[in-house]
Scaffold this motif. Structure first.
Motif, PDB file in Angstrom:
ATOM      1  N   GLY A 230       0.820  -1.212   0.000  1.00 55.58           N
ATOM      2  CA  GLY A 230       0.000   0.000   0.000  1.00 55.58           C
ATOM      3  C   GLY A 230       0.852   1.259   0.000  1.00 55.58           C
ATOM      4  N   GLU A 231       1.952   1.221   0.747  1.00 56.95           N
ATOM      5  CA  GLU A 231       2.877   2.369   0.737  1.00 56.95           C
ATOM      6  C   GLU A 231       3.553   2.520  -0.624  1.00 56.95           C
ATOM      7  N   LEU A 232       4.050   1.410  -1.174  1.00 57.34           N
ATOM      8  CA  LEU A 232       4.728   1.465  -2.473  1.00 57.34           C
ATOM      9  C   LEU A 232       3.804   1.973  -3.572  1.00 57.34           C
ATOM     10  N   GLU A 233       2.548   1.606  -3.507  1.00 52.81           N
ATOM     11  CA  GLU A 233       1.574   2.034  -4.516  1.00 52.81           C
ATOM     12  C   GLU A 233       1.050   3.445  -4.258  1.00 52.81           C
ATOM     13  N   GLY A 234       1.459   4.047  -3.151  1.00 53.87           N
ATOM     14  CA  GLY A 234       1.043   5.407  -2.847  1.00 53.87           C
ATOM     15  C   GLY A 234      -0.354   5.520  -2.274  1.00 53.87           C
ATOM     16  N   ARG A 235      -0.922   4.404  -1.808  1.00 52.34           N
ATOM     17  CA  ARG A 235      -2.268   4.450  -1.231  1.00 52.34           C
ATOM     18  C   ARG A 235      -2.247   5.041   0.171  1.00 52.34           C
ATOM     19  N   TRP A 236      -1.203   4.740   0.933  1.00 51.94           N
ATOM     20  CA  TRP A 236      -1.037   5.303   2.273  1.00 51.94           C
ATOM     21  C   TRP A 236       0.433   5.349   2.623  1.00 51.94           C
ATOM     22  N   LYS A 237       0.732   6.069   3.705  1.00 54.97           N
ATOM     23  CA  LYS A 237       2.126   6.210   4.141  1.00 54.97           C
ATOM     24  C   LYS A 237       2.144   6.454   5.644  1.00 54.97           C
TER      25      LYS A 237
ATOM     26  N   HIS B 110      -9.163   4.013   2.121  1.00 54.16           N
ATOM     27  CA  HIS B 110      -8.674   4.304   0.771  1.00 54.16           C
ATOM     28  C   HIS B 110      -9.780   4.070  -0.264  1.00 54.16           C
ATOM     29  N   GLU B 111     -10.534   3.010  -0.094  1.00 57.50           N
ATOM     30  CA  GLU B 111     -11.646   2.733  -1.017  1.00 57.50           C
ATOM     31  C   GLU B 111     -12.649   3.884  -1.015  1.00 57.50           C
ATOM     32  N   LEU B 112     -12.991   4.394   0.153  1.00 58.04           N
ATOM     33  CA  LEU B 112     -13.931   5.511   0.242  1.00 58.04           C
ATOM     34  C   LEU B 112     -13.382   6.768  -0.439  1.00 58.04           C
ATOM     35  N   LEU B 113     -12.120   7.050  -0.206  1.00 60.24           N
ATOM     36  CA  LEU B 113     -11.517   8.261  -0.769  1.00 60.24           C
ATOM     37  C   LEU B 113     -11.246   8.142  -2.271  1.00 60.24           C
ATOM     38  N   ASN B 114     -11.491   6.964  -2.812  1.00 58.49           N
ATOM     39  CA  ASN B 114     -11.268   6.744  -4.240  1.00 58.49           C
ATOM     40  C   ASN B 114     -12.515   6.248  -4.960  1.00 58.49           C
ATOM     41  N   CYS B 115     -13.656   6.314  -4.305  1.00 60.33           N
ATOM     42  CA  CYS B 115     -14.897   5.866  -4.927  1.00 60.33           C
ATOM     43  C   CYS B 115     -15.549   7.037  -5.677  1.00 60.33           C
ATOM     44  N   PRO B 116     -16.511   6.754  -6.559  1.00 60.59           N
ATOM     45  CA  PRO B 116     -17.171   7.820  -7.317  1.00 60.59           C
ATOM     46  C   PRO B 116     -17.917   8.831  -6.441  1.00 60.59           C
ATOM     47  N   ASP B 117     -18.276   8.455  -5.213  1.00 60.04           N
ATOM     48  CA  ASP B 117     -19.014   9.353  -4.319  1.00 60.04           C
ATOM     49  C   ASP B 117     -18.106  10.406  -3.692  1.00 60.04           C
ATOM     50  N   TYR B 118     -16.809  10.204  -3.720  1.00 61.78           N
ATOM     51  CA  TYR B 118     -15.862  11.129  -3.077  1.00 61.78           C
ATOM     52  C   TYR B 118     -15.839  12.488  -3.761  1.00 61.78           C
TER      53      TYR B 118
ATOM     54  N   HIS C 157      -6.446  -3.587   6.864  1.00 60.29           N
ATOM     55  CA  HIS C 157      -7.882  -3.688   6.584  1.00 60.29           C
ATOM     56  C   HIS C 157      -8.547  -2.324   6.758  1.00 60.29           C
ATOM     57  N   TYR C 158      -8.252  -1.648   7.845  1.00 62.81           N
ATOM     58  CA  TYR C 158      -8.816  -0.327   8.121  1.00 62.81           C
ATOM     59  C   TYR C 158      -8.411   0.648   7.008  1.00 62.81           C
ATOM     60  N   LEU C 159      -7.130   0.637   6.670  1.00 62.47           N
ATOM     61  CA  LEU C 159      -6.627   1.550   5.640  1.00 62.47           C
ATOM     62  C   LEU C 159      -7.241   1.269   4.277  1.00 62.47           C
ATOM     63  N   GLU C 160      -7.448   0.006   3.948  1.00 55.81           N
ATOM     64  CA  GLU C 160      -8.078  -0.332   2.667  1.00 55.81           C
ATOM     65  C   GLU C 160      -9.500   0.220   2.593  1.00 55.81           C
ATOM     66  N   LEU C 161     -10.245   0.136   3.695  1.00 55.79           N
ATOM     67  CA  LEU C 161     -11.609   0.665   3.698  1.00 55.79           C
ATOM     68  C   LEU C 161     -11.607   2.185   3.505  1.00 55.79           C
TER      69      LEU C 161
END
Length: 157
Positions: A21-28, A143-151, A137-141
């Motif tokens: 997740g860090e390498l892909e830039g999703r979180w740090k 990240h998914e919200l911050l990258n969904c069409p509703d954001y 798991h928490y971070l994936e949830l």
């Protein structure tokens, strides 16, 4: 690194799923001063939202986190919270400014949010805290919200 919960958390930071997740830039991971971890999560528009996690008693107890200001080193001002594109939606439901003063995310994997909402464990089992998966798991949830069409970015961004 003295306590078992700190050892467990630090071990999860070294798991492939967290590091990917860090390498892909999703979180740090920004900092860890036990039991507080600051982790930035990247939204679809490139904005990074800082979460301030309390990971005490990890992983037996779910962490709790809220949005945190880099500049103020304090809770993020509600005007800077992510929004739902439609005005009502999943993003607004999780990043609530009208609940706990915005100090915790309204998610089934959040220790503060789960208290009093135990029915979520049956209604949304895939979003419940999973100690075996850990912080990823928490971070994936989130990240998914911050990258969904509703954001939608904050009005003040």
């Amino acid at each position: 690194m003295n306590t078992p919960d700190e050892k467990a958390f630090r071990s999860d930071l070294l798991k492939a799923s967290f590091m990917l997740g860090e390498l892909e830039g999703r979180w740090k991971l920004v900092s860890l001063e036990w039991p507080i971890a600051l982790i930035d999560v990247t939204a679809r528009d490139g904005l990074q939202y800082r979460l301030r996690f309390d990971v005490s008693n990890y992983p037996a107890s779910a962490p709790t986190s809220g949005l945190w200001s880099r500049d103020q080193n304090a809770a993020l001002a509600p005007a800077l919270f992510p929004r739902s594109r439609s005005g009502t939606g999943r993003v607004k439901d999780v990043f609530r400014t009208d609940w706990t003063g915005g100090q915790a995310l309204y998610l089934p994997c959040d220790r503060t949010a789960l208290a009093g909402h135990e029915i979520w464990l049956q209604q949304m089992p895939s979003k419940a805290w999973q100690p075996s998966v850990g912080i990823t798991h928490y971070l994936e949830l989130v990240h998914e919200l911050l990258n969904c069409p509703d954001y939608a970015p904050p009005a003040g961004a």
